[in-house]
Design an enzyme around this catalytic site. Structure first.
Site, mmCIF file in Angstrom:
data_model
loop_
_atom_site.group_PDB
_atom_site.id
_atom_site.type_symbol
_atom_site.label_atom_id
_atom_site.label_comp_id
_atom_site.label_asym_id
_atom_site.label_seq_id
_atom_site.Cartn_x
_atom_site.Cartn_y
_atom_site.Cartn_z
ATOM 1 N N ARG A 46 0.769 -0.889 0.268
ATOM 2 C CA ARG A 46 0.053 -0.335 0.617
ATOM 3 C C ARG A 46 1.000 1.311 -0.120
ATOM 4 O O ARG A 46 0.030 2.364 -0.366
ATOM 5 C CB ARG A 46 -0.840 0.251 1.039
ATOM 6 C CG ARG A 46 -2.042 0.535 1.116
ATOM 7 C CD ARG A 46 -3.366 0.700 1.593
ATOM 8 N NE ARG A 46 -2.903 0.175 3.140
ATOM 9 C CZ ARG A 46 -2.920 -0.044 4.007
ATOM 10 N NH1 ARG A 46 -1.982 1.546 4.290
ATOM 11 N NH2 ARG A 46 -2.619 -0.724 5.549
ATOM 12 N N TYR A 97 -16.446 17.352 -14.432
ATOM 13 C CA TYR A 97 -16.668 16.369 -14.944
ATOM 14 C C TYR A 97 -18.405 15.809 -13.999
ATOM 15 O O TYR A 97 -17.515 16.241 -12.677
ATOM 16 C CB TYR A 97 -15.613 15.167 -14.593
ATOM 17 C CG TYR A 97 -16.158 13.812 -14.574
ATOM 18 C CD1 TYR A 97 -16.259 13.384 -15.766
ATOM 19 C CD2 TYR A 97 -15.833 13.304 -12.937
ATOM 20 C CE1 TYR A 97 -17.043 11.970 -15.589
ATOM 21 C CE2 TYR A 97 -15.865 12.251 -13.246
ATOM 22 C CZ TYR A 97 -16.283 11.264 -13.853
ATOM 23 O OH TYR A 97 -16.665 9.386 -13.941
ATOM 24 N N ASP A 168 -7.775 19.828 -13.644
ATOM 25 C CA ASP A 168 -8.312 18.251 -14.004
ATOM 26 C C ASP A 168 -7.689 17.877 -15.865
ATOM 27 O O ASP A 168 -8.513 18.873 -16.430
ATOM 28 C CB ASP A 168 -9.653 17.855 -13.911
ATOM 29 C CG ASP A 168 -9.550 16.696 -14.425
ATOM 30 O OD1 ASP A 168 -9.385 15.791 -15.165
ATOM 31 O OD2 ASP A 168 -10.811 15.965 -13.805
ATOM 32 N N LYS A 193 -8.681 6.886 -19.622
ATOM 33 C CA LYS A 193 -8.578 7.429 -20.603
ATOM 34 C C LYS A 193 -7.464 7.514 -21.779
ATOM 35 O O LYS A 193 -7.402 7.149 -21.772
ATOM 36 C CB LYS A 193 -9.800 8.934 -20.278
ATOM 37 C CG LYS A 193 -10.680 9.715 -18.955
ATOM 38 C CD LYS A 193 -11.824 8.545 -20.069
ATOM 39 C CE LYS A 193 -12.924 8.306 -18.549
ATOM 40 N NZ LYS A 193 -13.093 9.947 -17.423
HETATM 41 C C1 LIG Z 1 -13.858 9.748 -16.454
HETATM 42 C C2 LIG Z 1 -13.126 11.404 -15.655
HETATM 43 C C3 LIG Z 1 -13.041 11.845 -14.245
HETATM 44 C C4 LIG Z 1 -13.297 10.188 -13.824
HETATM 45 O O1 LIG Z 1 -12.239 9.169 -14.423
HETATM 46 P P1 LIG Z 1 -12.393 7.666 -13.140
HETATM 47 O O2 LIG Z 1 -11.005 7.352 -14.282
HETATM 48 O O3 LIG Z 1 -13.381 7.678 -14.254
HETATM 49 O O4 LIG Z 1 -12.360 7.508 -12.022
HETATM 50 C C5 LIG Z 1 -12.687 12.601 -13.803
HETATM 51 N N1 LIG Z 1 -12.046 13.201 -14.697
HETATM 52 C C6 LIG Z 1 -12.817 13.603 -16.548
HETATM 53 C C7 LIG Z 1 -12.341 15.132 -16.856
HETATM 54 C C8 LIG Z 1 -13.393 12.588 -16.471
HETATM 55 O O5 LIG Z 1 -13.463 12.696 -18.027
#
Ligand SMILES: *Cc1c(COP(=O)(O)O)cnc(C)c1O
Length: 358
Positions: A46, A97, A168, A193
């Protein structure tokens, strides 16, 4: 060679590997262990893992900072939000998001934070909301309206007011935008993504600046990860690093496809409004018609994948308002398009035919 002298297209390929020694493996290590022999650098699974370190080395270099990998984008978002002190105020885009917005709404309902929503494209309005705030949360381009924020100007204004800036960077990726260089304190990613790019895993990451201030934040986020336990699986991390190897070529093709499709969609009679920030591989369209018409278009595609999520090699389409928690400023008839790396004319033929379903 010094990684700082290498172009990002080379770094995605070459970083995060084991040292070059005769007989050593060429790729990154996949280390499956919960614990380690005592008295070494890492004590327990961890706390650290060589596969995490490999991914973090590559992503950290691309973003120009120090990275920490998490089990998902939302785990990274939660870790970044943990930097807000009790009852601190967070300034956040009206449309961002939905997981981030819902988390903030829940925490505001519980009396843990205060939230101010802003039009992130209106730099003056955002700056006016910063006095007394503790964190500015930026998405640029935003999900799913693809609005672009002035990250450098906002970061400067926030720094003057001692407000932490989190960006982000999921939509732009470090190849198109490096928020730390623009003055942000923390970058978060959903590596689910573009970074991993194959729609086969969930993963997240934070990156903090390699400054004294940044290192202190890194340490707080690292401690959060260790104690909250939202740690990444080594297998997912290894796959994400393998996906990252092709980020540059994937993005090049996806962005070129998106530019072509954006131009064609802007002329299409089935499209009321086309949204495209001029870079990246995300496009959104408000179809001529209501929510049902937009749903019919998404359902009628044969090549585009009708699914939530984005950033994969395959093109994906979704009406965002079908997701609970999606903000009301997102039109009911908006379809978000994540443009993949297929042949652009095949993508166009499928989309054009599907738009006939309105
Ligand atoms: C998908 C997404 C998230 C969350 O990510 P996960 O991997 O699904 O937990 C956060 N910010 C943006 C802009 C996203 O497209």
């Amino acid at each position: 060679m010094d990684p700082d002298e290498l172009s990002p297209a080379t770094r995605v390929v070459s970083l995060g590997r084991v040292p070059r020694e005769p007989g050593a493996q060429v790729g990154a290590p996949l280390t499956l262990t919960s614990t380690y022999h005592a008295d070494g650098g890492t004590s327990y699974g961890r706390v650290g893992n060589p596969t995490w370190t490999a991914f973090e080395e590559a992503l950290g270099s691309l973003e120009g900072g120090e990275s920490l990998v998490f089990a998902s984008g939302m785990a990274a978002v939660a870790a970044a939000l943990s930097l807000v002190p009790h009852r601190g105020r967070v300034v956040v885009p009206t449309a961002a998001y939905n997981g981030t917005l819902v988390t903030l709404a829940d925490r505001a309902d519980a009396g843990e934070v205060e939230v101010t929503h802003v039009d992130i494209t209106d730099t003056g309005a955002v700056v006016a909301a910063l006095d007394g705030a503790r964190m500015l949360w930026i998405e640029s381009p935003t999900n799913p309206l693809l609005e672009v924020a002035e990250v450098a100007a906002l970061s400067r204004a926030a720094r003057d007011r001692d407000v932490l800036v989190v960006v982000d960077n999921t939509f732009a990726t470090p190849l198109l935008q490096q928020p730390l260089a623009a003055g942000a304190d923390v970058v978060v990613h959903s590596a689910t993504k573009y970074l991993s790019g194959h729609s086969d895993l969930l993963l997240g990451a934070t990156v903090t600046a390699a400054t004294e201030r940044g290192r202190a934040l890194h340490e707080r986020i690292r401690r959060h990860r260790q104690l909250h336990g939202a740690i990444a699986g080594p297998m997912e991390t290894w796959l994400a690093l393998r996906g990252l190897r092709t980020l540059s070529v994937r993005l090049e093709r996806a962005c070129a496809n998106a530019a072509v499709l954006a131009e064609r969609l802007a002329q299409h009679p089935g499209v009321d409004r086309m949204r495209y920030p001029g870079f990246g591989a995300m496009v959104a369209i408000d179809v001529s018609g209501d929510a049902e018409a937009a749903e019919r278009v998404a359902a009628a595609t044969r090549l585009w994948v009708h699914a939530t999520s984005l950033g994969g090699v395959e093109s994906q389409i979704e009406r965002r308002r079908r997701q609970p928690g999606e903000p009301e400023v997102v039109p009911e008839n908006l379809l978000r398009l994540s443009v993949g790396i297929e042949d652009v004319d095949d993508l166009w033929r499928d989309l054009d035919a599907a738009l006939g379903a309105i």
